[in-house]
Design a protein around this motif. Structure first.
Motif: not given
Length: 584
Positions: A469-492
């Motif tokens: 899981a960690f390696m997969l996320l590291m290979r797509n770190i930009v997508r991880v950050v964008v999805l995390d922030k967009v989701t947090d903003l929407l759910l907030f």
């Protein structure tokens, strides 16, 4: 180039390879992390033994009638004291009063009156919060793109207005002869807002607004992917409505854990015979100096006797529980065991919920044709599969998190005990340690969450799943950050909508402010429960989406499982007669 490739492989690993036999969560799997499973079961059995020992110690002390009489004497002792109530006095008064059947019936009766006094519309407010949360999640399938972009441009608009306001204030004070050096240091911060240097500094700090705008321009594709995953998550939840009510299972299990911990702690704290001694509250005024405080007494007979009639302020005060016997001498160790086992159980229950939901949502993503290929009762299958094969892996992840939490508790205890003697260097070091372990706990929670998703899908042990899981996320770190922030903003925004709407609706109907607080907190907990399921769905589909990109290429032999919307954003498509895969 070779060195760069080696470093990249070391930190992010090799991409996942195509597996022709894989079509969703592995069904033929074996038990994982058996040693940790056995250890967890042994700890649970020991935890049960600790509770039994504590209960036996309490029952051996006295019967119910003795406890009730002790509660009465304790009430009198506490009420007669002139100084601030001692913590032990209050603690034991609460304990033994709660054992009284009459008091219990009284509390139930008063609670019933309180509930009856609340207007019907205010009870219904919590039901409305649940309905609004439910509808919000379902409507995200249609309104997610508009809402996300409105929120993003809203943030940009607020930042732009901030820049304009700062420049306007700076222009007003531009001709002022007062500078910040003339003011110096003052605790009146309003003074700083009357000099031009302050507003100029604010204007310069708002350069982040331009950076944010450029970032949005370059990451617009990844934002579209995040929006598509949010829409797909709403579809998944609509096909698995039972997942929205799984937090009730987690809540019940957490209540059981907390109740067992509290009861066990009380049993242990009250095991042994209470020791009372005669104490004079006003020894100098009442000529009670002869009472040395070492004379034991019986609170049941003390106030009816005339032995100390010559000292009006003499009281029979509870001092401690005796420490005679093996159980009493090891109470501290048993309380530590109680806390550690409690934290382990709490973290395991949360891990069980995350892995169960991940298994259900993964079965949705890897369904060839939705919804016809979605398994029957996916949530129940995921729950049974998790309990049958992966108790050890969940316990392993929960144990790691528990050990970090124990270290944080120790640091807080040491900081509390040594704060008066700490110099600035020691305080700085302690603050750094607490901050580091706080960050470590957040990282472990993030890693565990994604490891449980991989466990639910592939059935590997905890270490392998966490690494993958960690390696997969590291290979797509930009997508991880964008999805995390967009989701947090929407759910907030969703939580704000539910809590604010329900609070505003019930404001005119609730007279007692405490009840309004209960409604608002209840609405927040309901919204948090629904949105936590949705957040787990987004994370699960995201990992499955990344695996889909690495394992498949859209050919007839290796078609994509993602939706048509995601393929359209990425300019990808399935070739051949199976191009209908992932249809909306």
């Amino acid at each position: 180039m070779l060195l760069t490739h080696c470093v990249s492989v070391f930190f992010s690993g090799e991409p996942a390879q195509y597996d022709p036999t894989f079509n969703g969560p592995i069904r033929k799997r074996g038990c994982t992390d058996i040693i940790c499973c056995v250890l967890f079961m042994v700890v649970i059995l020991g935890y049960m033994a600790v509770g039994i020992l504590g209960k036996m110690g309490l029952l051996r002390t006295s019967h119910l009638s003795d406890l009730l009489s002790f509660s009465h004497s304790h009430t009198r002792t506490c009420s007669d004291r002139n100084d601030t109530y001692d913590l032990k006095c209050i603690f034991f008064f609460f304990l033994f009063s709660s054992t009284s059947l009459n008091l219990t019936l009284s509390l139930l009766f008063q609670s019933s009156l309180l509930l009856c006094s609340v207007p019907l519309s205010s009870l219904s407010a919590l039901v409305i919060a649940m309905v609004v949360s439910f509808l919000f999640l379902l409507l995200l399938r249609f309104i997610a793109p508009v809402m996300v972009w409105v929120l993003i441009f809203g943030v940009l608009a607020v930042g732009a207005y901030g820049i304009y306001h700062c420049w306007w204030e700076y222009d007003n004070y531009r001709n002022s002869t007062v500078s910040i050096t003339d003011i110096g240091f003052t605790t009146n911060f309003k003074v700083y807002l009357q000099v031009k240097e302050t507003w100029l500094a604010f204007c310069e700090s708002d350069i982040t607004q331009g950076i944010l705008l450029l970032t949005l321009i370059f990451l617009r594709t990844r934002i579209l992917i995040a929006i598509a995953l949010i829409q797909e998550s709403s579809k998944a939840v609509s096909h698995m409505m039972s997942t929205l009510f799984y937090p009730l299972v987690t809540f019940v299990l957490l209540v059981v854990c907390v109740a067992y911990w509290g009861i066990t702690a009380l049993y242990l704290a009250t095991s042994g015979i209470p020791v009372y001694k005669v104490v004079a509250l006003n020894s100098t005024q009442d000529n009670c100096g002869q009472i040395g405080g070492n004379v034991t007494c019986d609170p049941q007979t003390f106030y009816n006797s005339t032995d100390y009639s010559w000292c009006p302020s003499a009281r029979c005060i509870f001092i401690k529980y005796n420490n005679e016997g093996l159980l009493q001498r090891n109470l501290f160790n048993l309380q530590i065991y109680n806390v550690v086992a409690f934290l382990w159980c709490i973290n395991f229950v949360i891990a069980l919920g995350q892995c169960t939901l991940a298994g259900a949502f993964a079965s949705y993503y890897w369904a060839f044709s939705k919804p016809s290929d979605i398994p029957t009762f996916p949530l129940s299958q995921a729950f049974i599969r998790t309990l049958r094969y992966h108790v050890g892996s969940l316990a392993f992840g929960a144990l790691i998190l528990t050990l970090i939490q124990v270290v944080r508790i120790i640091l807080e205890y040491l900081d509390h005990k040594t704060r008066a003697a700490q110099n600035p260097c020691a305080r700085f070091l302690m603050c750094c340690l607490k901050c580091c372990f706080w960050c470590l706990e957040k990282f472990i929670k993030f890693l565990n969450r994604n490891a449980y998703i991989m466990i639910a899908v592939y059935g590997k042990n905890f270490c392998v799943s966490a690494k993958n899981a960690f390696m997969l996320l590291m290979r797509n770190i930009v997508r991880v950050v964008v999805l995390d922030k967009v989701t947090d903003l929407l759910l907030f925004f969703g939580k704000l909508l539910v809590v604010g709407g329900v609070g505003k609706m019930t404001n005119g109907n609730i007279i007692i402010m405490a009840l309004l607080l209960v409604v608002v907190v209840g609405a927040y907990l309901i919204a948090h429960g629904f949105f936590s399921v949705y957040n787990m769905c987004v994370d699960t589909l995201f990992l499955c989406f990344l695996e889909d990109l690495e394992r498949h290429d859209g050919t007839m032999q290796k078609p994509y499982y993602m939706s048509k919307n995601l393929m359209k954003i990425l300019n990808k498509k399935n070739k051949g007669p199976k191009n209908g895969k992932g249809k909306d």
